[in-house]
Structures are given as C-alpha cells and as structure tokens.
Design a protein around this motif. Structure first.
Motif, mmCIF file in Angstrom:
data_model
loop_
_atom_site.group_PDB
_atom_site.id
_atom_site.type_symbol
_atom_site.label_atom_id
_atom_site.label_comp_id
_atom_site.label_asym_id
_atom_site.label_seq_id
_atom_site.Cartn_x
_atom_site.Cartn_y
_atom_site.Cartn_z
ATOM 1 N N GLY A 1 -9.494 -4.817 4.104
ATOM 2 C CA GLY A 1 -8.626 -3.637 4.070
ATOM 3 C C GLY A 1 -9.408 -2.378 4.410
ATOM 4 O O GLY A 1 -10.410 -2.409 5.139
ATOM 5 N N LEU B 1 8.699 3.114 6.317
ATOM 6 C CA LEU B 1 7.397 2.728 6.872
ATOM 7 C C LEU B 1 7.266 3.232 8.307
ATOM 8 O O LEU B 1 8.238 3.198 9.076
ATOM 9 N N GLY C 1 -7.441 -7.231 -6.305
ATOM 10 C CA GLY C 1 -6.450 -6.452 -5.574
ATOM 11 C C GLY C 1 -5.253 -7.310 -5.227
ATOM 12 O O GLY C 1 -5.399 -8.454 -4.787
HETATM 13 C C1 FAD Z 1 1.937 7.321 2.357
HETATM 14 C C2 FAD Z 1 1.390 6.088 3.034
HETATM 15 C C3 FAD Z 1 2.174 5.400 3.934
HETATM 16 C C4 FAD Z 1 1.671 4.242 4.563
HETATM 17 N N1 FAD Z 1 2.475 3.599 5.465
HETATM 18 C C5 FAD Z 1 2.003 2.485 6.074
HETATM 19 C C6 FAD Z 1 2.816 1.767 7.005
HETATM 20 O O1 FAD Z 1 3.937 2.148 7.311
HETATM 21 N N2 FAD Z 1 2.307 0.630 7.555
HETATM 22 C C7 FAD Z 1 1.047 0.160 7.268
HETATM 23 O O2 FAD Z 1 0.657 -0.872 7.813
HETATM 24 N N3 FAD Z 1 0.247 0.827 6.409
HETATM 25 C C8 FAD Z 1 0.693 1.972 5.809
HETATM 26 N N4 FAD Z 1 -0.105 2.644 4.924
HETATM 27 C C9 FAD Z 1 -1.452 2.109 4.647
HETATM 28 C C10 FAD Z 1 -1.304 1.069 3.528
HETATM 29 O O3 FAD Z 1 -1.261 1.698 2.304
HETATM 30 C C11 FAD Z 1 -2.393 0.073 3.567
HETATM 31 O O4 FAD Z 1 -2.373 -0.566 4.817
HETATM 32 C C12 FAD Z 1 -2.227 -1.035 2.520
HETATM 33 O O5 FAD Z 1 -1.607 -0.641 1.326
HETATM 34 C C13 FAD Z 1 -3.557 -1.560 2.202
HETATM 35 O O6 FAD Z 1 -3.378 -2.672 1.380
HETATM 36 P P1 FAD Z 1 -4.494 -3.141 0.373
HETATM 37 O O7 FAD Z 1 -4.073 -4.465 -0.106
HETATM 38 O O8 FAD Z 1 -5.821 -3.030 1.011
HETATM 39 O O9 FAD Z 1 -4.495 -2.062 -0.818
HETATM 40 P P2 FAD Z 1 -3.399 -1.468 -1.783
HETATM 41 O O10 FAD Z 1 -2.027 -1.689 -1.272
HETATM 42 O O11 FAD Z 1 -3.826 -0.069 -2.066
HETATM 43 O O12 FAD Z 1 -3.559 -2.364 -3.118
HETATM 44 C C14 FAD Z 1 -4.660 -2.226 -3.969
HETATM 45 C C15 FAD Z 1 -4.591 -3.280 -5.053
HETATM 46 O O13 FAD Z 1 -5.833 -3.268 -5.757
HETATM 47 C C16 FAD Z 1 -5.575 -3.371 -7.139
HETATM 48 N N5 FAD Z 1 -6.762 -2.862 -7.847
HETATM 49 C C17 FAD Z 1 -7.446 -1.723 -7.628
HETATM 50 N N6 FAD Z 1 -8.511 -1.649 -8.464
HETATM 51 C C18 FAD Z 1 -8.491 -2.781 -9.209
HETATM 52 C C19 FAD Z 1 -9.314 -3.307 -10.251
HETATM 53 N N7 FAD Z 1 -10.406 -2.651 -10.692
HETATM 54 N N8 FAD Z 1 -8.982 -4.492 -10.813
HETATM 55 C C20 FAD Z 1 -7.904 -5.195 -10.385
HETATM 56 N N9 FAD Z 1 -7.100 -4.746 -9.395
HETATM 57 C C21 FAD Z 1 -7.376 -3.553 -8.834
HETATM 58 C C22 FAD Z 1 -4.282 -2.606 -7.357
HETATM 59 O O14 FAD Z 1 -3.649 -2.988 -8.582
HETATM 60 C C23 FAD Z 1 -3.506 -3.062 -6.107
HETATM 61 O O15 FAD Z 1 -2.876 -4.289 -6.389
HETATM 62 C C24 FAD Z 1 0.370 3.792 4.289
HETATM 63 C C25 FAD Z 1 -0.430 4.495 3.365
HETATM 64 C C26 FAD Z 1 0.082 5.640 2.742
HETATM 65 C C27 FAD Z 1 -0.794 6.369 1.780
#
Ligand code: FAD
Length: 400
Positions: free
Chosen positions: A367, A48, A9
């Motif tokens: 996350g 955001l 990720g």
């Molecule tokens: C519409 C919307 C608005 C939001 N606004 C906010 C905000 O204002 N502030 C806030 O703090 N949070 C906000 N969020 C929540 C936010 O999305 C999460 O806090 C954040 O993106 C989580 O980060 P993450 O790194 O866990 O996952 P993500 O950002 O979802 O990243 C997932 C990663 O995993 C990778 N991945 C997935 N499967 C695989 C695989 N099999 N192999 C290799 N790589 C893979 C993808 O390529 C990506 O790089 C919002 C969410 C939504 C839906």
C-alpha cells in the motif's frame, strides 16, 4: 505449532494480501478494523474518484470483484467508467470481501512488533496477547500518517481537531457540523475539492485556498479521453499505463525521481463529475503560499502571500487542511525501536526489494508505504493487483 504470518491492517491492501496468503495455504492472522479509513476518515456522501474497474480488491478466488458484490447485494452493477461508486457501496464491498475471504479477522490493534531470537517476530496485541509470527506484512495504509504542514500548525497548538480552529480532512465524516459557518479548505486535490463541495451542500460558506495559479482543475470525462493513448485505470495516457501495469522497474529509478513522481503523478486534480457541483457552490482563492496560521480570538486567521507578492489575512470559523498523507516510519510507533533503526529507509519510507520485502527479512510493506519503491499506483486500491500476488509469492517461497 506452525507460526502464522501476521497481516497488520484490514483495509483494501491488508484484506487482499490476506486473501492471497490464505489461498496459498499460508497460516495467517489478520488484525485491524475492516475498511475503517473509508468509514471514519472520509466524508459521508463521498464518491470514489476511481472507476469500478480500478476499485477491485485483488484475490485469486474468482467471484469477488466489485461487480460480483453488486450482484450478490442485488444492487445496480457498477462496471463502466461512467458509473460512480458511492463510498458506502465500496465500504460494504470491502466488508463482504472480508467476511467471505478473511473470516477469522481479529478486530484488535497491534501495539508492538519486535524481532525475536529465532529470526521471527514477536507481536503484542492491545488485548494483551503476545505471540510470534514467522513474517509480518504491514498494511496500515493511511493510519497515523495525516500530514499538517508547519505553516498551519501555529493554529493547532494541541494538534488538529474537528472542534478546534484547524483540523485535518481525515478527522471528518459528517460535514453538517459546518452548516451556517465560514469554512476554509486548504488544498487542491480531490479530497480538498470534494470536502469543500460536500460542506457547501451541507450549508457552509466555503472557500478553497489553493497554492499556485489556476491550481484547481478537473479531469476530462471518460468520453473526452484521448482515444489514441492506452487505457489505464486512471485514464488514457502512456505514463499512467506504464505506472499501472509495469511498476517492476520503478525502484531502480533515482531516489529523487521516485519521490517526485509519487507526489506528482495522479496528483491534485478533481474528478470530472465534481466540477459542476464544486463551481456552483465553492469560492476559490489562488495564493502563492500560505505563510502562517494563528488564532487571535478563538477563530483561525490565515496569512497568505498573494500572487502579487502581498500578505493578506483570511478569516473563517474553521480551517480544514486537506493536505494529504506522508509516509514516515518514525510515525509507525508499533514497530519496535530496534526494527525501525535496522530498516533501510529513503526519506522516511521503507526501501523495498523484490516481493515488497524490506531490508529486514520477513518484514513486508504494502500500500501507501510501498509507493516510493513501486510507484504511485500503490496509493490506490487497484495497486492490490500488482502488489498482493507478488508479495505472497515472495513470502510463501521465503517463509512458507
Ligand atoms: C479522501 C480519500 C479518497 C480516496 N479515494 C480513493 C479512490 O477513489 N480510489 C482509490 O483507489 N483510492 C482512494 N483513496 C486512497 C485509499 O485510501 C487507499 O488506496 C486505500 O485505503 C489504501 O488501503 P490500505 O489497505 O493500504 O489502508 P487503509 O484503508 O488506510 O487501512 C488501514 C488498516 O490498517 C489498520 N491498522 C492501522 N494500524 C493498525 C495497528 N497498529 N494494528 C492493527 N491494525 C491497524 C486499520 O484498522 C485499517 O484496517 C482515497 C484516499 C482518501 C484520503
């Protein structure tokens, strides 16, 4: 050769964890498409909801906050609670962070993770490469977890699709495709309300269908927050302060309470700055519940139960389900069958111990999948501040 740690990720949690592991000198391979959830699965023009102070990717190396990025990019510093962050700026911040602190990132997908005989993990990449890792951090965030409620599934026989009658909000980036069309957005969280406002501004006629009376509501602006309550990244309130800065004891709460709080704390509430744009452009229909969805002649029809208890049929050219995400280990199909069956889970989410480790030694989750163990702050970027150093400490001492 030393086996690396694999971080799956490259969103805020994966990048932040990788920066911590690298700073500790732990060999690491990081996989994923940087900031893809923000670039492809959120609407263009989105702002955001989180404030600048709550939108930093945590790392031990100084000089990598959102404000530092603004300085480096020569754009206006985003620092106060009244500064609103455009999604495009946040994506560029994440990519800058990745280039500086996680330079060796590999833009490939992990297709499978299985236990190997020596107690490590065997990973297969979509490039065909296979390798072994001493530990694995799952930071796959929102990927594959979009939730479509059963009552809407009747109008999406082949699954939700932007070109079909029903889609999920995560399937849209450019909302201008709805110009001149009638659109129903189901939901009442920030994502529903902002998607509705952006689609209306792009020329659609938009109605938000929200479950519950008076469900569409907006938060107070920073200057109207109660002064006597402690400050947190999400506003002034004792509960938000505790969830933000003291997530340690969360995993000892009863199971039902933990799941309830993850759903409800920081739940449906529009951002203060969205109210005017929303109220001037979007119609709201409060309903007791959505009963069913069908597609009698190419267009979706929702049957709802009104607060008077009567069924009513609502028609539109398209329905967007802004119905959020649901963690389900079963949907993380890259985790091998044996691993998934060995994992202790609670209502589909991994049960995590100290340092974000799952019941399989060496397998960590951070996350969104960690929210049922460490609380609602794990759903947001600012959760990296608690999660990344603790996960790194645990992993480095157990597998360093
Ligand atoms: C519409 C919307 C608005 C939001 N606004 C906010 C905000 O204002 N502030 C806030 O703090 N949070 C906000 N969020 C929540 C936010 O999305 C999460 O806090 C954040 O993106 C989580 O980060 P993450 O790194 O866990 O996952 P993500 O950002 O979802 O990243 C997932 C990663 O995993 C990778 N991945 C997935 N499967 C695989 C695989 N099999 N192999 C290799 N790589 C893979 C993808 O390529 C990506 O790089 C919002 C969410 C939504 C839906």
């Amino acid at each position: 050769m030393t086996r690396p740690v694999a971080v799956i990720g490259a969103g805020p949690f994966g990048l932040s964890t990788a920066a911590h592991l690298r700073a500790r000198g732990v060999p690491v391979r990081v996989f994923g498409d940087p900031m893809v959830s923000w670039r492809d699965h959120m609407p263009e023009g989105m702002l955001l909801k989180s404030t600048p102070a709550a939108s930093n990717l945590d790392c031990p190396q100084p000089g990598h906050t959102l404000a530092d990025y603004c300085d480096a990019a020569g754009i206006r510093r985003l620092v106060s609670d009244e500064d609103i962050i455009p999604v495009e700026t946040f994506i560029a911040y994440g990519e800058w962070f990745q280039q500086k602190l996680v330079p060796g990132l590999e833009r490939v997908r992990v297709v499978s993770v299985d236990r190997d005989k020596s107690g490590g993990f065997e990973l297969k990449l979509d490039s065909g490469e296979m390798f072994t890792a001493r530990a694995v951090v799952v930071a796959t965030g929102l990927s594959g977890l979009a939730h479509l409620p059963a009552e809407l599934a009747g109008a999406a026989a082949d699954g939700p699709a932007p070109t079909g009658p029903v889609s999920h909000s995560s399937q849209h980036h450019d909302l201008s495709r709805f110009a001149g069309k009638e659109l129903i957005v189901v939901g009442s969280g920030q994502s529903a309300l902002e998607t509705a406002a952006l689609a209306a501004e792009a020329g659609a006629r938009v109605r938000v269908v929200a479950r519950g009376r008076g469900r569409v509501a907006f938060g107070a602006p920073p200057w109207k927050q109660p002064k006597l309550r402690p400050e947190s990244p999400f506003g002034r309130a004792w509960s938000l302060w505790a969830f933000s800065y003291y997530p340690h004891p969360y995993r000892y709460l009863p199971e039902a309470t933990r799941h309830f709080l993850v759903r409800r704390v920081l739940g449906p509430l529009g951002a203060w700055w969205l109210r005017e744009r929303f109220e001037s452009a979007v119609q709201v229909q409060d309903v007791e519940r959505v009963l069913a969805a069908e597609v009698p002649d190419g267009s979706p029809v929702l049957t709802v139960r009104t607060h008077g208890g009567h069924p009513e049929r609502l028609t539109a050219d398209h329905v967007i389900a802004a119905t959020g995400y649901r963690v389900d280990i079963a949907a993380m199909d890259f985790l091998g069958h044996e691993l998934r069956t060995r994992l202790a889970v609670s209502r589909g989410t991994p049960k995590l111990g100290p340092g974000f480790v799952s019941s399989v030694p060496g397998l960590y989750f951070t996350g969104l999948p960690a929210a049922s163990s460490y609380g609602p702050v794990m759903r947001f970027v600012c959760g990296t501040e608690f999660a990344s150093p603790r996960l790194t400490n645990h992993l480095a001492s157990a597998h360093g």
